[in-house]
Design an enzyme around this catalytic site. Structure first.
Site, PDB file in Angstrom:
ATOM      1  N   HIS A 159      10.379  34.574 -25.053  1.00  0.00           N
ATOM      2  CA  HIS A 159      10.088  35.341 -23.831  1.00  0.00           C
ATOM      3  C   HIS A 159      11.383  35.371 -23.000  1.00  0.00           C
ATOM      4  O   HIS A 159      12.393  35.882 -23.475  1.00  0.00           O
ATOM      5  CB  HIS A 159       8.899  34.657 -23.133  1.00  0.00           C
ATOM      6  N   ASP A 183      16.429  41.959 -23.135  1.00  0.00           N
ATOM      7  CA  ASP A 183      17.287  40.779 -23.193  1.00  0.00           C
ATOM      8  C   ASP A 183      18.545  40.974 -24.020  1.00  0.00           C
ATOM      9  O   ASP A 183      19.419  40.112 -24.020  1.00  0.00           O
ATOM     10  CB  ASP A 183      16.495  39.599 -23.776  1.00  0.00           C
ATOM     11  N   HIS A 233       9.581  43.867 -29.821  1.00  0.00           N
ATOM     12  CA  HIS A 233       8.722  43.689 -28.648  1.00  0.00           C
ATOM     13  C   HIS A 233       7.283  43.878 -29.067  1.00  0.00           C
ATOM     14  O   HIS A 233       6.984  44.712 -29.916  1.00  0.00           O
ATOM     15  CB  HIS A 233       9.088  44.717 -27.557  1.00  0.00           C
TER      16      HIS A 233
HETATM   17  N1  CMC Z   1      14.157  39.758 -35.735  1.00  0.00           N
HETATM   18  C1  CMC Z   1      13.704  39.911 -37.010  1.00  0.00           C
HETATM   19  N2  CMC Z   1      12.457  40.288 -37.339  1.00  0.00           N
HETATM   20  C2  CMC Z   1      11.612  40.531 -36.344  1.00  0.00           C
HETATM   21  C3  CMC Z   1      11.991  40.411 -34.999  1.00  0.00           C
HETATM   22  C4  CMC Z   1      13.312  40.008 -34.708  1.00  0.00           C
HETATM   23  N3  CMC Z   1      13.747  39.876 -33.452  1.00  0.00           N
HETATM   24  N4  CMC Z   1      10.941  40.697 -34.204  1.00  0.00           N
HETATM   25  C5  CMC Z   1       9.933  41.009 -35.018  1.00  0.00           C
HETATM   26  N5  CMC Z   1      10.331  40.899 -36.319  1.00  0.00           N
HETATM   27  C6  CMC Z   1       9.547  41.193 -37.521  1.00  0.00           C
HETATM   28  C7  CMC Z   1       8.542  40.080 -37.784  1.00  0.00           C
HETATM   29  O1  CMC Z   1       9.088  39.104 -38.628  1.00  0.00           O
HETATM   30  C8  CMC Z   1       7.434  40.869 -38.454  1.00  0.00           C
HETATM   31  O2  CMC Z   1       7.811  41.146 -39.767  1.00  0.00           O
HETATM   32  P1  CMC Z   1       6.715  41.144 -40.945  1.00  0.00           P
HETATM   33  O3  CMC Z   1       5.789  42.282 -40.613  1.00  0.00           O
HETATM   34  O4  CMC Z   1       7.501  41.338 -42.192  1.00  0.00           O
HETATM   35  O5  CMC Z   1       6.029  39.812 -40.879  1.00  0.00           O
HETATM   36  C9  CMC Z   1       7.425  42.195 -37.700  1.00  0.00           C
HETATM   37  O6  CMC Z   1       8.778  42.368 -37.248  1.00  0.00           O
HETATM   38  C10 CMC Z   1       6.459  42.254 -36.535  1.00  0.00           C
HETATM   39  O7  CMC Z   1       6.825  41.223 -35.618  1.00  0.00           O
HETATM   40  P2  CMC Z   1       5.817  40.250 -34.894  1.00  0.00           P
HETATM   41  O8  CMC Z   1       6.440  38.888 -34.830  1.00  0.00           O
HETATM   42  O9  CMC Z   1       4.454  40.369 -35.498  1.00  0.00           O
HETATM   43  O10 CMC Z   1       5.793  40.898 -33.459  1.00  0.00           O
HETATM   44  P3  CMC Z   1       5.230  40.227 -32.135  1.00  0.00           P
HETATM   45  O11 CMC Z   1       4.719  41.342 -31.318  1.00  0.00           O
HETATM   46  O12 CMC Z   1       4.310  39.109 -32.446  1.00  0.00           O
HETATM   47  O13 CMC Z   1       6.546  39.572 -31.481  1.00  0.00           O
HETATM   48  C11 CMC Z   1       8.486  39.291 -30.196  1.00  0.00           C
HETATM   49  C12 CMC Z   1       7.254  40.153 -30.449  1.00  0.00           C
HETATM   50  C13 CMC Z   1       9.219  39.802 -28.961  1.00  0.00           C
HETATM   51  C14 CMC Z   1       8.044  37.821 -29.916  1.00  0.00           C
HETATM   52  C15 CMC Z   1       9.393  39.325 -31.445  1.00  0.00           C
HETATM   53  O14 CMC Z   1       9.832  40.664 -31.661  1.00  0.00           O
HETATM   54  C16 CMC Z   1      10.603  38.419 -31.320  1.00  0.00           C
HETATM   55  O15 CMC Z   1      10.478  37.226 -31.611  1.00  0.00           O
HETATM   56  N6  CMC Z   1      11.784  38.930 -30.862  1.00  0.00           N
HETATM   57  C17 CMC Z   1      12.944  38.096 -30.625  1.00  0.00           C
HETATM   58  C18 CMC Z   1      12.800  37.370 -29.309  1.00  0.00           C
HETATM   59  C19 CMC Z   1      13.037  38.296 -28.124  1.00  0.00           C
HETATM   60  O16 CMC Z   1      13.972  39.070 -28.091  1.00  0.00           O
HETATM   61  N7  CMC Z   1      12.166  38.142 -27.115  1.00  0.00           N
HETATM   62  C20 CMC Z   1      12.275  38.910 -25.871  1.00  0.00           C
HETATM   63  C21 CMC Z   1      11.153  39.904 -25.714  1.00  0.00           C
HETATM   64  S1  CMC Z   1      11.479  41.090 -24.404  1.00  0.00           S
HETATM   65  C22 CMC Z   1      11.492  40.192 -22.943  1.00  0.00           C
HETATM   66  C23 CMC Z   1      10.251  39.424 -22.694  1.00  0.00           C
HETATM   67  O17 CMC Z   1       9.157  40.003 -22.670  1.00  0.00           O
HETATM   68  O18 CMC Z   1      10.364  38.223 -22.483  1.00  0.00           O
END
Ligand code: CMC
Length: 455
Positions: A270, A365, A309
């Site tokens: 986050h 971010d 996201h």
């Molecule tokens: N790098 C590589 N792969 C990713 C990433 C990433 N940053 N984000 C998502 N994926 C992949 C994930 O592995 C999954 O792949 P698969 O379908 O093969 O299993 C797919 O994309 C869907 O991702 P998810 O984890 O199911 O998506 P989510 O909605 O649960 O997670 C998130 C959202 C923001 C936690 C995630 O994208 C992430 O961890 N990003 C990196 C951390 C980040 O930048 N966070 C800041 C978010 S914006 C500011 C805020 O709100 O705080």
């Protein structure tokens, strides 16, 4: 928004019975499923949604996001227009009051915030108690929580006047606590607020003032920080806002609820992501290492921080504004060498099938850390800056939750998958392999890394 009332017809194949469930605003009420039962003794059907990926927890009139189209609006106004024309305190007023202020309303609001920036002297002693290398986010969440002990009237959450007073206190004092958390970590004396300066200007003053009699913020950096605060001010039901609402739903005071929200924001998925982006870029080091890094991401060994996201499946509109203000900031500070690396990393990722297929784009971010670093903020302060900007949104969401007659104490259900009732075994009858050695506390303790002494 026009309300469309239609229905969903569901047949329970266990019983053959058919149910008609009303659809409102594109949703069904989870509670209507409770009438779907095997028999009278059955509890009724539950929905299972571990990370709330498809569950609306409230009705809200504050922030609208269309994640596919990359749209973000506060109270109906596009984020790009607010970033361009508004100030952070004006946006805070908008989020809380629902409308833009008149000139006189804004002047009163700004004066109220300005005159509540001081904190009780005992808070300084509290902060002094932290270890010298304490993370400023840990100091911030503790000191915001500690404010509840200074303002016992904050418990009166049904009094609108007292609610407003706590809102003003929190928006005003978070900059002071944020700056104090930084000054403590580098052993510099705390700087008191300067009422002549703007919200962002005063924050820069409390961060950077040295021995000069009067600190004068650079107007470009002051404006850039103000815009960054606007971009972070609200983002509907994210993890920290959910924490704010959930704790607020127990009728805890807003300082305690805000401490919970800051704790949620601290996590690397986050608000801690901006810090992780900088660490990631530093680790990649140079453009030649990008392909190898991307391969590690694709094989699941690493995450591309600042990408992806839960809601946006398109370019985050905040990331676009940030790209523009980066140029302004770099004219003053000189460019950050990590910018070229970030631009190239973005280019490579956006052309790669892995990221295209999963609709992973830069989020807010990805570029903020590069700007903050150029402005002189250490990485540990990045999530703190996010918290300062998000405070008005948390408070608007908290108050909206309290005033919503449909809201109650937040209390999800669970699907119990543990043991049925079983007989208790007296301790003398338990052999060493009683629960299976791998599960026992002793085995877990043996696996744990030895504690490291503090420096
Ligand atoms: N790098 C590589 N792969 C990713 C990433 C990433 N940053 N984000 C998502 N994926 C992949 C994930 O592995 C999954 O792949 P698969 O379908 O093969 O299993 C797919 O994309 C869907 O991702 P998810 O984890 O199911 O998506 P989510 O909605 O649960 O997670 C998130 C959202 C923001 C936690 C995630 O994208 C992430 O961890 N990003 C990196 C951390 C980040 O930048 N966070 C800041 C978010 S914006 C500011 C805020 O709100 O705080």
């Amino acid at each position: 928004m026009t309300e469309q009332v239609s229905t969903l017809t569901v047949t329970d194949n266990r019983t053959g019975r058919t149910y008609e469930i009303p659809i409102e605003n594109g949703a069904i009420r989870a509670n209507t499923l409770r009438s779907i039962k095997l028999d009278e003794s059955d509890f009724g059907l539950l929905t299972y949604d571990p990370a709330f990926t498809n569950t609306a927890s409230c009705r809200s009139a504050i922030t609208f996001i269309d994640g596919d189209a990359g749209i973000l609006r506060y109270r109906g106004f596009p984020i790009t227009e607010l970033a361009d024309k508004s100030s952070f305190l004006e946006v805070a007023y908008l989020l809380l009051a629902g409308e833009l202020p008149t000139a006189s309303e804004l002047a009163v609001w700004e004066s109220e915030i300005t005159h509540h920036t001081l904190v009780h002297e005992s808070i300084k002693k509290f902060i002094d108690g932290f270890y010298h290398d304490a993370h400023p986010m840990g100091i911030l969440l503790s000191s915001v929580g500690a404010l509840s002990t200074f303002y016992p009237d904050a418990k009166e959450i049904s009094d609108p006047g007292l609610r407003r007073l706590q809102i003003v206190r929190l928006i005003a004092k978070i900059t002071t606590l944020a700056a104090f958390s930084y000054r403590h970590s580098i052993g510099l004396p705390y700087v008191y607020p300067d009422n002549d300066l703007s919200y962002a200007g005063n924050f820069l003053n409390m961060m950077w003032k040295a021995t000069e009699l009067k600190y004068e913020p650079d107007p470009i950096l002051e404006h850039a920080l103000d815009v960054l605060f606007i971009l972070h001010a609200d983002h509907e039901q994210n993890c920290s806002t959910n924490a704010m609402r959930a704790v607020g739903s127990s009728q805890a005071d807003p300082f305690s609820a805000a401490a919970a929200a800051i704790s949620a924001l601290y996590g690397p998925l986050h608000g801690g992501a901006n810090e992780q982006v900088l660490r990631m870029l530093t680790e990649i080091g140079s453009v030649e290492n990008i392909p190898a890094f991307i391969e590690q991401v694709k094989s699941g060994k690493k995450k591309l921080m600042g990408f992806g996201h839960r809601v946006y499946k398109n370019y985050d509109p905040r990331a676009r504004v940030i790209r523009q203000i980066a140029d302004e900031v770099f004219k003053v500070t000189g460019t950050n060498p990590l910018l070229d690396l970030a631009l190239e990393l973005e280019r490579v990722a956006l052309e790669d099938e892995y990221f295209i297929k999963r609709k992973l784009y830069p989020n807010v971010d990805f570029y903020t850390g590069i700007i903050y670093q150029a402005m002189g903020f250490p990485v540990e302060m990045f999530p703190v800056l996010f918290a300062v900007g998000r405070m008005p949104g948390w408070l608007a969401q908290w108050e909206e939750g309290l005033l919503d007659p449909e809201q109650k104490i937040a209390r999800p259900r669970q699907l119990y998958v543990g043991h049925e009732e079983r007989p208790y075994t007296p301790i003398e009858d338990r052999s060493p392999d009683f629960v299976g050695a791998s599960d026992s506390i002793a085995a877990l303790a043996a696996q744990a890394a030895p504690a490291r002494p503090r420096r």
